[in-house]
Scaffold this motif. Structure first.
Motif, PDB file in Angstrom:
ATOM      1  N   TYR A 101      77.106  68.847  51.641  1.00 39.78           N
ATOM      2  CA  TYR A 101      77.448  68.714  53.058  1.00 39.78           C
ATOM      3  C   TYR A 101      78.428  67.553  53.254  1.00 39.78           C
ATOM      4  O   TYR A 101      78.146  66.555  53.923  1.00 39.78           O
ATOM      5  CB  TYR A 101      76.194  68.523  53.900  1.00 39.78           C
ATOM      6  N   SER A 102      79.593  67.700  52.657  1.00 35.70           N
ATOM      7  CA  SER A 102      80.581  66.622  52.617  1.00 35.70           C
ATOM      8  C   SER A 102      80.876  66.082  54.009  1.00 35.70           C
ATOM      9  O   SER A 102      80.837  66.813  54.998  1.00 35.70           O
ATOM     10  CB  SER A 102      81.886  67.134  51.988  1.00 35.70           C
ATOM     11  N   ASN A 103      81.164  64.800  54.046  1.00 36.51           N
ATOM     12  CA  ASN A 103      81.557  64.113  55.277  1.00 36.51           C
ATOM     13  C   ASN A 103      83.081  64.169  55.367  1.00 36.51           C
ATOM     14  O   ASN A 103      83.762  63.597  54.508  1.00 36.51           O
ATOM     15  CB  ASN A 103      81.066  62.663  55.200  1.00 36.51           C
ATOM     16  N   PRO A 104      83.683  64.882  56.355  1.00 34.84           N
ATOM     17  CA  PRO A 104      83.036  65.437  57.542  1.00 34.84           C
ATOM     18  C   PRO A 104      82.896  66.955  57.564  1.00 34.84           C
ATOM     19  O   PRO A 104      82.373  67.514  58.541  1.00 34.84           O
ATOM     20  CB  PRO A 104      84.021  65.026  58.627  1.00 34.84           C
ATOM     21  N   GLN A 105      83.353  67.705  56.558  1.00 34.32           N
ATOM     22  CA  GLN A 105      83.449  69.158  56.690  1.00 34.32           C
ATOM     23  C   GLN A 105      82.133  69.900  56.486  1.00 34.32           C
ATOM     24  O   GLN A 105      82.003  71.049  56.893  1.00 34.32           O
ATOM     25  CB  GLN A 105      84.495  69.700  55.706  1.00 34.32           C
ATOM     26  N   GLY A 106      81.169  69.269  55.813  1.00 32.37           N
ATOM     27  CA  GLY A 106      79.910  69.956  55.564  1.00 32.37           C
ATOM     28  C   GLY A 106      79.963  70.925  54.396  1.00 32.37           C
ATOM     29  O   GLY A 106      79.154  71.846  54.309  1.00 32.37           O
ATOM     30  N   ILE A 107      80.898  70.709  53.468  1.00 35.40           N
ATOM     31  CA  ILE A 107      81.057  71.583  52.309  1.00 35.40           C
ATOM     32  C   ILE A 107      80.169  71.095  51.171  1.00 35.40           C
ATOM     33  O   ILE A 107      80.118  69.900  50.881  1.00 35.40           O
ATOM     34  CB  ILE A 107      82.531  71.602  51.848  1.00 35.40           C
ATOM     35  N   THR A 108      79.472  72.027  50.520  1.00 37.23           N
ATOM     36  CA  THR A 108      78.695  71.705  49.326  1.00 37.23           C
ATOM     37  C   THR A 108      79.480  72.140  48.098  1.00 37.23           C
ATOM     38  O   THR A 108      79.962  73.276  48.026  1.00 37.23           O
ATOM     39  CB  THR A 108      77.323  72.404  49.361  1.00 37.23           C
ATOM     40  N   TYR A 109      79.617  71.226  47.145  1.00 38.52           N
ATOM     41  CA  TYR A 109      80.390  71.532  45.941  1.00 38.52           C
ATOM     42  C   TYR A 109      79.745  72.697  45.175  1.00 38.52           C
ATOM     43  O   TYR A 109      78.520  72.721  44.975  1.00 38.52           O
ATOM     44  CB  TYR A 109      80.466  70.326  45.011  1.00 38.52           C
ATOM     45  N   SER A 110      80.563  73.631  44.732  1.00 36.37           N
ATOM     46  CA  SER A 110      80.072  74.781  43.978  1.00 36.37           C
ATOM     47  C   SER A 110      79.605  74.352  42.592  1.00 36.37           C
ATOM     48  O   SER A 110      79.953  73.268  42.098  1.00 36.37           O
ATOM     49  CB  SER A 110      81.179  75.824  43.846  1.00 36.37           C
ATOM     50  N   ASP A 111      78.831  75.218  41.938  1.00 33.56           N
ATOM     51  CA  ASP A 111      78.390  74.939  40.567  1.00 33.56           C
ATOM     52  C   ASP A 111      79.598  74.719  39.656  1.00 33.56           C
ATOM     53  O   ASP A 111      79.593  73.819  38.804  1.00 33.56           O
ATOM     54  CB  ASP A 111      77.558  76.104  40.030  1.00 33.56           C
ATOM     55  N   GLU A 112      80.626  75.551  39.834  1.00 33.24           N
ATOM     56  CA  GLU A 112      81.834  75.418  39.011  1.00 33.24           C
ATOM     57  C   GLU A 112      82.482  74.050  39.207  1.00 33.24           C
ATOM     58  O   GLU A 112      82.907  73.401  38.240  1.00 33.24           O
ATOM     59  CB  GLU A 112      82.831  76.514  39.358  1.00 33.24           C
ATOM     60  N   THR A 113      82.562  73.604  40.465  1.00 32.76           N
ATOM     61  CA  THR A 113      83.168  72.302  40.755  1.00 32.76           C
ATOM     62  C   THR A 113      82.389  71.175  40.075  1.00 32.76           C
ATOM     63  O   THR A 113      82.977  70.284  39.459  1.00 32.76           O
ATOM     64  CB  THR A 113      83.235  72.074  42.278  1.00 32.76           C
ATOM     65  N   VAL A 114      81.059  71.201  40.190  1.00 36.69           N
ATOM     66  CA  VAL A 114      80.235  70.161  39.563  1.00 36.69           C
ATOM     67  C   VAL A 114      80.446  70.159  38.053  1.00 36.69           C
ATOM     68  O   VAL A 114      80.597  69.094  37.429  1.00 36.69           O
ATOM     69  CB  VAL A 114      78.744  70.360  39.908  1.00 36.69           C
ATOM     70  N   ARG A 115      80.496  71.342  37.465  1.00 37.16           N
ATOM     71  CA  ARG A 115      80.678  71.418  36.003  1.00 37.16           C
ATOM     72  C   ARG A 115      82.067  70.935  35.593  1.00 37.16           C
ATOM     73  O   ARG A 115      82.232  70.307  34.541  1.00 37.16           O
ATOM     74  CB  ARG A 115      80.415  72.844  35.526  1.00 37.16           C
ATOM     75  N   ARG A 116      83.063  71.201  36.416  1.00 35.10           N
ATOM     76  CA  ARG A 116      84.406  70.713  36.092  1.00 35.10           C
ATOM     77  C   ARG A 116      84.471  69.193  36.207  1.00 35.10           C
ATOM     78  O   ARG A 116      85.160  68.526  35.426  1.00 35.10           O
ATOM     79  CB  ARG A 116      85.444  71.403  36.982  1.00 35.10           C
TER      80      ARG A 116
END
Length: 426
Positions: free
Chosen positions: A188-203
């Motif tokens: 829930y990123s500040n401010p957009q509320g986006i959660t990083y995808s599994d792919e993003t975390v792994r990258r």
């Protein structure tokens, strides 16, 4: 019909009607504050029983006999470390519990590495001329303020619906050893509320930085702050880094600031043994131990992670109607005009809206003149410089619902007026 399809005469007529409405709001002498993501009084009330848990009748000892009134335990109460390990998905032995502010622990981390590198043989960051930090945008202004204070050149990285643009990040960090880190709010990123995808975390976990002392500042501020019954899932960066052989990359932070009392919560961080050794050397000279009575108070209140979940359900019941109201107002008043876009978050504390380019600063001023204080335009970008002058962070949590409704009417009205004025300039 979108404003871009209006004739000049239609735009002038619309502007005249909107300005009349605006003057009516100004005459109401409003005093509305949506400048920051502060919990409302109802949210603070659900933790008030915690104030009675530890008092003069309590012996202030843990189950294993530790006297919380005394010095000691630089890493914090073992029970509190265990609780935070569940928050941020790390082994409890890698957790350090600090004072009331995770932002303070982030500041201390950057400060520590300014004078002592986390990698033996590397220069302290203070001695790196042209030091740089990556900043996903739009992002958290207080993160940017820390790296600005320490003289980093801040490099904006665009956000996608899966998190920061990893193609950009991978290219930058692989080719520039002066880039020392990146700020992240992964859930829930500040401010957009986006959660990083599994792919993003792994990258992230598999980054190959040119700088051996590159670090990911992973601010998991909203790890339990769901607005939906079934919230987003964020996989563990720590676990993924361990798999990738990059365990020194992340430093993970969180706190109870928006779970109990923002000014009197408990903060924690977690990182690898190598990083923790360097950081602990600083902390051991900075303090003999943080407020263990406050840690004890929180543990007696929550008991375990199920207690935290029950607390967050109460927060959700208070916050969800506010976020629904904001989305409803935007849909009713802005959606068909082609002058604004936004995401409906499933958690966190903010709504990010992009309005007509070149109008955000003017909208902020118009709102203020009408008695509504919003987050400063540009605050979600390094140095306060939004190149499009279009992004505004909405913080719905603090005002009562009836005041929030009026605030959204004023905001949407100002957005429309400023968009029309910009279109008339063409």
């Amino acid at each position: 019909m979108q404003y871009s399809e209006y004739t000049k005469e239609q735009l002038l007529q619309e502007k005249e009607a909107l300005l009349k409405n605006y003057e009516e709001f100004k005459a109401m002498n409003l005093n509305l504050d949506m400048s920051r993501g502060k919990p409302c009084s109802e949210q603070l009330d659900i933790s008030v029983r915690m104030l009675d848990i530890v008092n003069s009748g309590h012996h202030c000892h843990t189950k294993d006999g530790l006297d919380c009134r005394n010095y000691g335990l630089i890493d914090g109460l073992p029970s509190c470390r265990k609780l935070f390990s569940e928050f941020i998905q790390v082994p409890e032995e890698q957790v350090m519990v600090g004072g009331n502010s995770s932002l303070n622990m982030m500041f201390d981390t950057i400060s520590c590495f300014m004078t002592k590198s986390p990698v033996e043989g590397e220069k302290p960051w203070l001695n790196v001329e042209g030091r740089k930090f990556l900043c996903p945008v739009p992002g958290y202004d207080r993160h940017f303020a820390i790296t600005e204070y320490y003289g980093f050149e801040m490099i904006p990285v665009p956000m996608t619906d899966k998190g920061p643009d990893m193609d950009v990040i991978e290219n930058l960090v692989a080719n520039d050893a002066d880039i020392k880190g990146i700020w992240c709010v992964p859930k829930y990123s500040n401010p957009q509320g986006i959660t990083y995808s599994d792919e993003t975390v792994r990258r992230f976990a598999n980054l190959k930085p040119a700088a051996p002392d590159f670090r990911i500042m992973w601010d998991d501020a909203y790890c339990v702050h769901d607005l939906a019954d079934e919230g987003d899932t964020l996989i563990s960066l720590y676990n993924e880094c361990e798999k990738a052989g990059n365990i020194d990359l992340p430093i993970i932070f969180c706190s109870t600031s928006k779970i109990t009392f923002p000014g009197s919560g408990v903060a924690a961080m977690a990182t690898s043994p190598n990083n923790m050794k360097v950081l602990r050397e600083r902390y051991m000279r900075q303090t003999i131990g943080y407020d263990k009575i406050n840690m004890l108070r929180h543990m007696l209140f929550f008991k375990d992670f199920d207690g935290v979940k029950a607390q967050m359900k109460k927060h959700r019941e208070i916050l969800s109607p506010r976020f629904e109201l904001v989305d409803k107002k935007f849909n009713e008043q802005l959606a068909d005009l082609g002058i604004a876009s936004w995401l409906k978050p499933r958690g966190g504390y903010f709504v990010s809206i992009d309005i007509y380019p070149g109008t955000a600063k003017k909208v902020e001023k118009m709102c203020k003149d009408a008695g509504l204080v919003i987050t400063s335009a540009g605050a979600t970008y390094p140095y306060g410089n939004d190149p499009k002058d279009s992004n505004i962070r909405i913080a719905p949590s603090f005002p009562p619902l009836e005041e929030l409704s009026v605030a959204m009417d004023v905001f949407c009205l100002c957005v429309k007026i400023c968009a029309i004025e910009k279109l008339l300039e063409k």
